[in-house]
Design a protein around this motif. Structure first.
Motif, short mmCIF file in Angstrom:
data_model
loop_
_atom_site.label_atom_id
_atom_site.label_comp_id
_atom_site.label_asym_id
_atom_site.label_seq_id
_atom_site.Cartn_x
_atom_site.Cartn_y
_atom_site.Cartn_z
N ALA A 202 0.96 -1.28 0.02
CA ALA A 202 0.04 0.04 0.06
C ALA A 202 0.87 1.34 0.04
O ALA A 202 0.45 2.16 -0.77
CB ALA A 202 -1.16 0.15 1.15
N GLY A 203 1.84 1.22 0.62
CA GLY A 203 2.57 2.56 0.98
C GLY A 203 3.18 3.16 -0.12
O GLY A 203 4.18 2.68 -0.94
N SER A 204 2.85 4.57 -0.15
CA SER A 204 3.68 5.53 -1.06
C SER A 204 4.27 6.72 -0.37
O SER A 204 4.99 7.55 -1.29
CB SER A 204 2.42 6.04 -2.21
N ASP B 130 -3.55 4.33 -1.99
CA ASP B 130 -2.82 3.38 -1.20
C ASP B 130 -3.54 2.17 -0.49
O ASP B 130 -3.27 1.21 -0.90
CB ASP B 130 -2.01 4.27 -0.24
#
Length: 466
Positions: A417-419, A430
């Motif tokens: 998920a992480g950006s 995300d």
């Protein structure tokens, strides 16, 4: 134990079980507040959940043996003291590492306390109607604790502080300790000639924790970073050593590996791990989405989870048991997983402008129907078809794989998920990727379910032999 004393023991065991189950989910709604107060990053925040889940799962099988060997009263008190003391430390924590350590010790206390609550009841109430009523109450309280966690966490965080979700355990634990000393009958266990598989529990917990940590570090530093490679290597080594200890050295293995000769147990626990990797972490992402992207308050978030709870209970408690009398269990797991996958695909379409009906309620109804259909058949599959001597091990294995699956799944999904872009639109994108990954994993669960042996009304025809 008739009369007032029996009712006190029942209330004591139920209150302890309620606390243990509640603390699995009660932190979810408080996560944004905890992140802001203690400066967690996205990779570190998951450990508020995973530190509890990993130690609870890793020591649950060991905890189940302690009451038999050292006495149920002594172990109940030990578990209650550990859990309450760790809750106090966590509630007063002023740094992220201290909170994580406190949550890990909480999980250890829960692993000791949870099996002891059941042992206390089965040794206090004689077989028959009184024990049946006591166990039914204990089961209902456990379900209530699991489903009430998000709402209780929302209320406490909104009107008091995130610290209150941990500190509230302290006065409850103190009263419980006084009642336990007064009303639980003394016993001394049976320690002669029996040893605990402590090495197996430590290796299992350390291995899964290291693997989870390595996956979490990949989110921050990349898969090729030394810290990621070291953690993953250490975790894989510890898991391999765990298998060696269980096969060659443990006098009473936590997990008898012969169980995996049963297709129901091997494939069923694989499905359980994958389902846990989806259905446990989804609360984490939904909480962050509602509060950080949609700007819901903690109490609004807790109330927003009520449809998930109600639909899952109605389908899981009312509809699924009836269907299991008429439909093959693997078909229910397959259909349930696919329905849940469709719901999470819908959930993956969220944006920062999604309203409650389309962004939360609609997907919730769909994937809660699916999860309600698949949970009970999976549980039945992995705990049936074994001899009586292995029934406890099979049940413990199921609970352990579910918790470990949730912890590992959360680490993987946070990485997906992480950006690192903290705007509502970016966060919604995300979390949408995480929900899409959950949908994909549930399709795999459906495929695994097709490999399970046929089963109807909870009956298997093959047993695991020694």
């Amino acid at each position: 134990m008739p009369g007032v004393a029996g009712r006190v023991v029942l209330a004591l065991a139920c209150a302890a079980q309620f606390m243990v189950v509640l603390d699995i989910s009660v932190v979810n709604v408080a996560l944004p507040s905890i992140q802001q107060a203690l400066g967690f990053d996205e990779a570190g925040l998951q450990w508020v959940v995973n530190a509890y889940a990993l130690t609870f799962a890793g020591f649950l099988l060991l905890g189940g043996r302690l009451a038999d060997l050292f006495g149920r009263k002594r172990i109940f008190v030990l578990g209650l003291v550990l859990f309450s003391a760790a809750s106090l430390a966590g509630g007063l924590a002023h740094s992220a590492p201290l909170l994580i350590v406190a949550r890990a010790v909480q999980g250890l206390g829960a692993a000791v306390l949870a099996p002891a609550t059941l042992t206390v009841l089965t040794t206090t109430f004689d077989e028959g109607a009184s024990r049946t009523r006591a166990l039914a109450t204990w089961t209902a309280v456990g379900i209530a604790g699991g489903t009430a966690g998000n709402l209780v966490g929302g209320v406490l965080t909104e009107y008091l502080s995130w610290r209150s979700i941990l500190l509230i355990n302290v006065p409850i634990g103190a009263v419980g300790l006084l009642l336990a000393v007064r009303f639980l009958a003394a016993d001394h266990g049976r320690r002669q000639g029996q040893r605990l598989d402590v090495a197996g529990a430590v290796l299992a917990t350390a291995g899964l924790a290291s693997l989870t940590y390595g996956i979490a570090q990949a989110h921050t530093h990349g898969w090729g970073a030394p810290v990621t490679i070291t953690a993953l290597t250490a975790g894989a080594t510890a898991v391999a050593l765990f298998v060696v200890v269980e096969v060659r050295f443990a006098p009473a293995p936590l997990i008898p590996l012969r169980l995996f000769r049963s297709r129901a147990i091997s494939a069923g626990n694989l499905a359980m791990v994958l389902a846990g990797a989806c259905l446990n972490p989804m609360w984490y992402f939904l909480t962050l989405y509602m509060q950080k992207a949609l700007h819901y308050s903690p109490i609004q978030t807790g109330l927003g989870f009520l449809p998930h709870t109600l639909v899952t209970i109605v389908v899981g408690v009312r509809v699924t048991p009836w269907l299991m009398r008429h439909v093959d269990g693997r078909a229910l797991i397959t259909v349930g997983a696919l329905i849940a996958a469709a719901g999470f695909w819908w959930q993956s379409q969220i944006t920062a402008d999604s309203g409650y009906l389309a962004g939360i309620l609609g997907p919730a109804v769909v994937f809660s129907v699916g999860s309600g259909l698949l949970n009970t058949p999976i549980t039945t599959t992995v705990t049936s078809g074994v001899e009586a001597a292995d029934a406890g091990a099979a049940s413990g294995l199921m609970n352990t794989t579910k918790q470990f699956g949730g912890a590992l799944g959360l680490a993987v999904l946070v990485t997906i998920a992480g950006s690192h872009i903290d705007t509502p639109a970016a966060l919604a994108a995300d979390y949408g990727r995480a929900f899409l990954a959950i949908a994909a994993i549930l399709v795999v669960v459906a495929a695994v379910a097709l490999t399970l042996p046929g089963q109807r009304d909870g009956k298997q025809h093959r047993a695991v032999k020694n």
